[in-house]
Design an enzyme around this catalytic site. Structure first.
Site, PDB file in Angstrom:
ATOM      1  N   VAL A   2       0.690   4.670   5.085  1.00  0.00           N
ATOM      2  CA  VAL A   2       0.097   3.583   5.876  1.00  0.00           C
ATOM      3  C   VAL A   2       1.173   2.587   6.303  1.00  0.00           C
ATOM      4  CG1 VAL A   2      -1.577   1.690   5.860  1.00  0.00           C
ATOM      5  CG2 VAL A   2      -2.151   3.865   4.763  1.00  0.00           C
ATOM      6  N   GLY A   3       2.185   2.393   5.472  1.00  0.00           N
ATOM      7  CA  GLY A   3       3.296   1.521   5.850  1.00  0.00           C
ATOM      8  C   GLY A   3       3.978   1.985   7.119  1.00  0.00           C
TER       9      GLY A   3
ATOM     10  N   GLU B 284       5.646  -3.385   0.814  1.00  0.00           N
ATOM     11  CA  GLU B 284       5.756  -3.015  -0.596  1.00  0.00           C
ATOM     12  C   GLU B 284       4.937  -1.746  -0.749  1.00  0.00           C
ATOM     13  OE1 GLU B 284       5.024  -1.968  -3.916  1.00  0.00           O
ATOM     14  OE2 GLU B 284       3.826  -3.758  -4.343  1.00  0.00           O
TER      15      GLU B 284
ATOM     16  N   GLY C 274       0.820  -1.199   0.000  1.00  0.00           N
ATOM     17  CA  GLY C 274       0.000   0.000   0.000  1.00  0.00           C
ATOM     18  C   GLY C 274       0.854   1.249   0.000  1.00  0.00           C
ATOM     19  N   SER C 275       0.316   2.314   0.548  1.00  0.00           N
ATOM     20  CA  SER C 275       1.019   3.601   0.533  1.00  0.00           C
ATOM     21  C   SER C 275       2.117   3.634   1.587  1.00  0.00           C
ATOM     22  CB  SER C 275       0.032   4.739   0.794  1.00  0.00           C
ATOM     23  OG  SER C 275      -0.425   4.714   2.127  1.00  0.00           O
ATOM     24  N   THR C 276       3.095   4.504   1.357  1.00  0.00           N
ATOM     25  CA  THR C 276       4.172   4.696   2.325  1.00  0.00           C
ATOM     26  C   THR C 276       3.621   5.230   3.641  1.00  0.00           C
ATOM     27  OG1 THR C 276       5.787   5.067   0.569  1.00  0.00           O
ATOM     28  CG2 THR C 276       6.342   5.904   2.755  1.00  0.00           C
TER      29      THR C 276
END
Length: 266
Positions: A14-15, A33, A10-12
Site C-alpha cells: 500500500v505504501g 512506516e 501500513g504494508s509496503t
C-alpha cells in the site's frame, strides 16, 4: 491536490500505491512506516535462557502481528541445538485463548483473511523444504487461532525468510561467523528493526553499525521511548516517528535573503 503531506503506516504494497498517487497529484511530501522482516542475531556467548525469552517475545508478541516482529532468528551454531530445544519448549507452553483472560499469552489473529494468509505461508514453508518442528496448526474448534510455529532448515530464498508473514511463525537459522551473520541479516528488502544478543560490547557495536535497519535492540527487544526516533530503511519506508527527528517530515526549510546595507548592485 490541496493536501501537502501524507504520513502513512501500513504494508509496503500500500505504501507503493500512496507514493504513486502522491507523484501523480501535486508531488506532495510522503513519509512511510511500512513492513519488516527483522532479524534477531544470537551469539554463542549469550545467556541461552535470556536469548530464548527475547526471541520468543520478538517473534510471537501480539501473535506476530506487529511491524518489527523479529521473525528471522539467527543463532550461532555452537548454541543452536540448545536454543532450539528451549525455544520449542517455550512455544509449546504458550497459553492460547481469549485475550481478555489474564492467563492467556496469545490471542486470535485479527481476521479470517490474515488467518488464512498465515496458514498458506506455513504450507509454503513445508513445501519449500523447511522443517516444521512445532506448531503449524490451528488451535481450537472456533476462532482464528494459530499455534506458535517454528521452522528450521530455512534457506534465505524461501518465502518464510523473505516475506512479512505478520503471524506467529519463526524462521530459525544458524551461522558461524560475525560476517556471515551480518550478511544474512541484511539479505532482505526490508530494514525496519533488528536484535542483537551478546555479552561482547565490541560485537554489539560492530553488528549494530553493519546491519541496515532503523532500530537496533541489544539484549532486549520491542523497547521504545518517545525521545528515540523510529523508522525504517530500504522498503520499510523513510521518515522518522518520535524524537525531534519526527518534526522534520512536517517542516520545509525556506531561505529568505535581504540586504542590511545599501548595495551598489541594487
Amino acid at each position: 491536490m490541496d493536501v501537502d503531506k501524507i504520513s502513512f503506516t501500513g504494508s509496503t504494497e500500500v505504501g507503493r500505491l500512496v507514493m504513486e498517487a502522491a507523484a501523480k497529484s501535486n508531488l506532495k511530501h510522503v513519509s512511510l512506516e511500512l513492513g519488516g522482516k527483522s532479524p534477531v542475531i544470537i551469539f554463542d556467548d549469550a545467556d541461552v535462557d535470556m536469548a530464548v525469552s527475547i526471541a520468543h517475545i520478538a517473534n510471537f508478541f501480539n501473535k506476530g502481528e506487529f511491524c518489527v516482529s523479529g521473525s528471522r532468528i539467527y543463532v550461532h551454531e555452537n548454541i543452536y541445538d540448545e536454543f532450539l530445544k528451549k525455544s520449542v519448549e517455550m512455544a509449546k507452553s504458550t497459553v492460547i485463548g481469549d485475550p481478555f483472560d489474564p492467563r492467556v499469552q496469545q490471542g486470535p489473529q485479527t481476521d479470517k483473511k490474515q488467518f488464512e494468509k498465515i496458514l498458506r505461508y506455513i504450507e509454503c514453508g513445508k513445501n519449500e523444504g523447511a522443517t516444521l518442528v512445532t506448531g503449524g496448526k490451528t488451535y481450537g474448534s472456533k476462532g482464528y487461532y494459530i499455534e506458535p510455529t517454528i521452522f528450521t532448515d530455512v534457506q534465505e530464498n524461501m518465502k518464510i525468510a523473505q516475506d512479512e508473514i505478520f503471524g506467529p511463525v519463526m524462521a530459525l537459522m544458524k551461522f558461524k561467523t560475525i560476517e556471515e551473520a551480518i550478511e544474512k541479516a541484511n539479505a532482505t528488502r526490508y530494514g525496519l528493526a533488528a536484535g542483537i544478543i551478546t555479552k561482547d560490547l565490541n560485537i554489539a557495536n560492530r553488528v549494530s553499525r553493519s546491519v541496515r535497519a532503523g532500530t537496533i535492540w541489544i539484549n532486549c527487544y520491542f523497547v521504545f521511548d518517545p525521545s528515540c526516533p523510529f523508522g525504517g530503511f530500504k522498503m520499510s519506508g523513510f521518515g522518522k516517528d518520535q524524537g525531534m527527528e519526527a518534526l522534520d517530515k512536517y517542516l520545509q526549510v525556506k531561505s529568505v535573503i535581504t540586504p542590511i546595507f545599501s548595495s551598489p548592485w541594487l
